[in-house]
Motif scaffolding. Structure first.
Motif, PDB file in Angstrom:
ATOM      1  N   THR A  84       6.223  22.612  37.728  1.00  0.00           N
ATOM      2  CA  THR A  84       6.743  21.388  38.340  1.00  0.00           C
ATOM      3  C   THR A  84       6.560  21.425  39.847  1.00  0.00           C
ATOM      4  O   THR A  84       6.214  20.412  40.470  1.00  0.00           O
ATOM      5  N   HIS A 139      17.654  14.770  31.440  1.00  0.00           N
ATOM      6  CA  HIS A 139      17.491  14.943  32.879  1.00  0.00           C
ATOM      7  C   HIS A 139      16.148  15.612  33.212  1.00  0.00           C
ATOM      8  O   HIS A 139      15.557  15.342  34.260  1.00  0.00           O
ATOM      9  N   ASP A 174      13.583  13.009  33.158  1.00  0.00           N
ATOM     10  CA  ASP A 174      13.735  12.135  34.323  1.00  0.00           C
ATOM     11  C   ASP A 174      13.014  12.722  35.540  1.00  0.00           C
ATOM     12  O   ASP A 174      12.310  12.006  36.264  1.00  0.00           O
ATOM     13  N   VAL A 175      13.224  14.018  35.785  1.00  0.00           N
ATOM     14  CA  VAL A 175      12.593  14.659  36.945  1.00  0.00           C
ATOM     15  C   VAL A 175      11.079  14.597  36.819  1.00  0.00           C
ATOM     16  O   VAL A 175      10.364  14.242  37.770  1.00  0.00           O
ATOM     17  N   GLY A 205       9.646  11.194  37.351  1.00  0.00           N
ATOM     18  CA  GLY A 205       9.615  10.855  38.765  1.00  0.00           C
ATOM     19  C   GLY A 205       8.381  11.380  39.475  1.00  0.00           C
ATOM     20  O   GLY A 205       8.019  10.887  40.550  1.00  0.00           O
ATOM     21  N   PHE A 214      16.698  22.269  33.158  1.00  0.00           N
ATOM     22  CA  PHE A 214      16.915  21.183  34.120  1.00  0.00           C
ATOM     23  C   PHE A 214      16.927  21.714  35.542  1.00  0.00           C
ATOM     24  O   PHE A 214      16.265  21.174  36.437  1.00  0.00           O
ATOM     25  N   LEU A 240      14.103  20.656  38.406  1.00  0.00           N
ATOM     26  CA  LEU A 240      14.626  19.991  39.598  1.00  0.00           C
ATOM     27  C   LEU A 240      14.357  20.821  40.851  1.00  0.00           C
ATOM     28  O   LEU A 240      13.863  20.306  41.858  1.00  0.00           O
ATOM     29  N   SER A 241      14.660  22.122  40.794  1.00  0.00           N
ATOM     30  CA  SER A 241      14.417  22.962  41.965  1.00  0.00           C
ATOM     31  C   SER A 241      12.928  23.070  42.253  1.00  0.00           C
ATOM     32  O   SER A 241      12.500  23.080  43.414  1.00  0.00           O
ATOM     33  N   SER A 252      10.655  20.757  41.655  1.00  0.00           N
ATOM     34  CA  SER A 252      10.241  19.492  42.264  1.00  0.00           C
ATOM     35  C   SER A 252      10.594  19.441  43.738  1.00  0.00           C
ATOM     36  O   SER A 252       9.768  19.074  44.583  1.00  0.00           O
ATOM     37  N   ARG A 257      21.330  17.535  46.388  1.00  0.00           N
ATOM     38  CA  ARG A 257      21.122  17.042  45.026  1.00  0.00           C
ATOM     39  C   ARG A 257      21.989  17.724  43.997  1.00  0.00           C
ATOM     40  O   ARG A 257      22.442  17.085  43.024  1.00  0.00           O
ATOM     41  N   ASP A 313      23.922  17.451  35.261  1.00  0.00           N
ATOM     42  CA  ASP A 313      24.419  17.644  36.624  1.00  0.00           C
ATOM     43  C   ASP A 313      25.804  17.039  36.797  1.00  0.00           C
ATOM     44  O   ASP A 313      26.150  16.545  37.855  1.00  0.00           O
TER      45      ASP A 313
END
Length: 384
Positions: A17, A50, A53-54, A57, A277, A281-282, A284, A308, A353
């Motif tokens: 990611t 989630h 979702d990331v 995006g 997740f 996220l991290s 990204s 975030r 989250d």
């Protein structure tokens, strides 16, 4: 010489990611991993919405293609059960599929993928050099719980109460339609799980906080059998175990041009052990920071991650502290079985989250003051 703008060590969900995010921001990226893909990885395979979702995006879609959504979840304790429909469906996607799909997205975005085992890291004023052969403006360490990049920064590995161990396998489990989490009273903090893949099989496993002592394969299998009596342990295949570096003890996120993400930064939910997740996220956020502010990538990433996820991480750590005893987790499940909003809050805290909501704390406190009773299964729209 500088060969790449961003060098990512580890091509799991966090690293792949990060590679996608850095490419989206215009950086040249080299993605290294010691394995070729697809490859297996020890995990429960549960993928919260989630995660999708990331990735969406970043323009990465169809990660869950071919896998049926899992629309319900049951939380089971020796004291009772809370079961309900999820507000948004989860998925069970084997890691050899999930990871390869994100890697393919990174390569499709223009990242270069190379099989390579990293052995040394040297940080210089304007670059980071790996194995004396590859130089980049920024290094992102996404190489897991035993991270070489993390050790190169002088950080000690997690030990004792900050480690859990989990064993996972696959077994025929016809008729299973919801994700099941079954807690263990005698060995708490510990639980077993059974997550349906959609083809009549399930990912099953058992995890337990180590408390500074080793846990044997026999012990892990025995506890899995006790908590999931519907399965025959002899039928479980592809058994693998691994350590989870719980986020109750995280090292500094990095320094200067070196950034840690995912398991390398001990980003594992201490309440549930979920980490996918956090990984994407991290990754990204780190990939973007590395591409945009290379000289201060660690600082920029730390700021973005704190904004975030910082409040959630504090709440999940508090939840893990509160749930140190079986009585609290049993009260939480009774509260979830009686109140839809509490059920949703606990799921969001453990898999996404979410935060410790006042209503949730109040209902748990109330359940702790009364004699435990068998929790009735929660039905959407019901509850007191």
């Amino acid at each position: 010489m500088i060969d790449y703008d961003v060098l990512v060590v580890g091509a799991g969900p966090a690293g792949a990611t990060a590679a996608v995010a850095a490419r989206r921001a215009g950086a040249s990226v080299l993605l290294l991993d010691r394995s070729s893909f697809p490859r297996d990885k020890t995990c429960g395979d549960g993928i919260a919405p989630h995660v999708l979702d990331v990735l969406a995006g970043l323009g990465v879609h169809d990660i869950a293609a071919g896998y049926e959504p899992v629309r319900s979840l049951s939380l089971e304790t020796p004291d009772g059960v809370a079961a309900g429909e999820l507000r948004r469906p989860d998925y069970t996607i084997p890691r050899y599929v999930l990871d390869a799909r994100i890697v393919d997205a990174a390569v499709g975005a223009g990242a270069e993928l190379r099989r390579h085992t990293v052995r040394s890291v040297r940080v210089e004023a304007d670059r980071v050099v790996v194995d004396d052969t590859i130089a980049a403006k920024v290094l992102i360490g996404a190489d897991g719980a035993g991270s070489v990049v993390r050790r190169s920064l002088g950080h000690r590995p997690n030990q004792g109460r900050h480690l859990a161990v989990a064993m996972r396998g696959y077994v025929p489990f016809p008729g299973l339609t919801d994700q099941r989490i079954v807690t263990s009273g005698p060995r708490w903090p510990a639980y077993a799980w059974a997550f349906p893949i959609g083809d009549g099989t399930a990912n099953v496993g058992y995890g337990e906080v180590m408390r500074g002592r080793p846990l044997s394969r026999t012990h892990l299998l025995d506890r899995m059998a006790d908590l999931l009596p519907e399965i025959d342990i002899a039928d479980v295949t592809r058994l693998r175990a691994h350590h989870l570096p719980l986020s109750t003890s995280r090292p500094p996120l990095g320094a200067g041009r070196v950034v840690l993400v995912g398991d390398a930064h001990s980003l594992i939910n201490p309440f549930t052990g979920e980490g996918i997740f956090y990984a994407v996220l991290s990754g990204s956020l780190a990939g973007h920071a590395a591409a945009v502010t290379p000289a201060h990538a660690a600082r920029a990433h730390a700021t973005a991650l704190r904004r975030r996820l910082g409040r959630h991480l504090r709440h999940s750590a508090a939840a893990a502290w509160l749930a140190r005893t079986p009585a609290v987790i049993q009260a939480a499940v009774r509260a979830a079985g009686a109140d839809r909003r509490v059920f949703d809050s606990i799921v969001e805290l453990g898999l996404g989250d979410g935060l410790l909501q006042p209503r949730t704390l109040g209902r748990i406190a109330r359940e702790l003051t009364v004699r435990p009773e068998q929790a009735r299964p929660f039905v959407h729209g019901g509850g007191r």
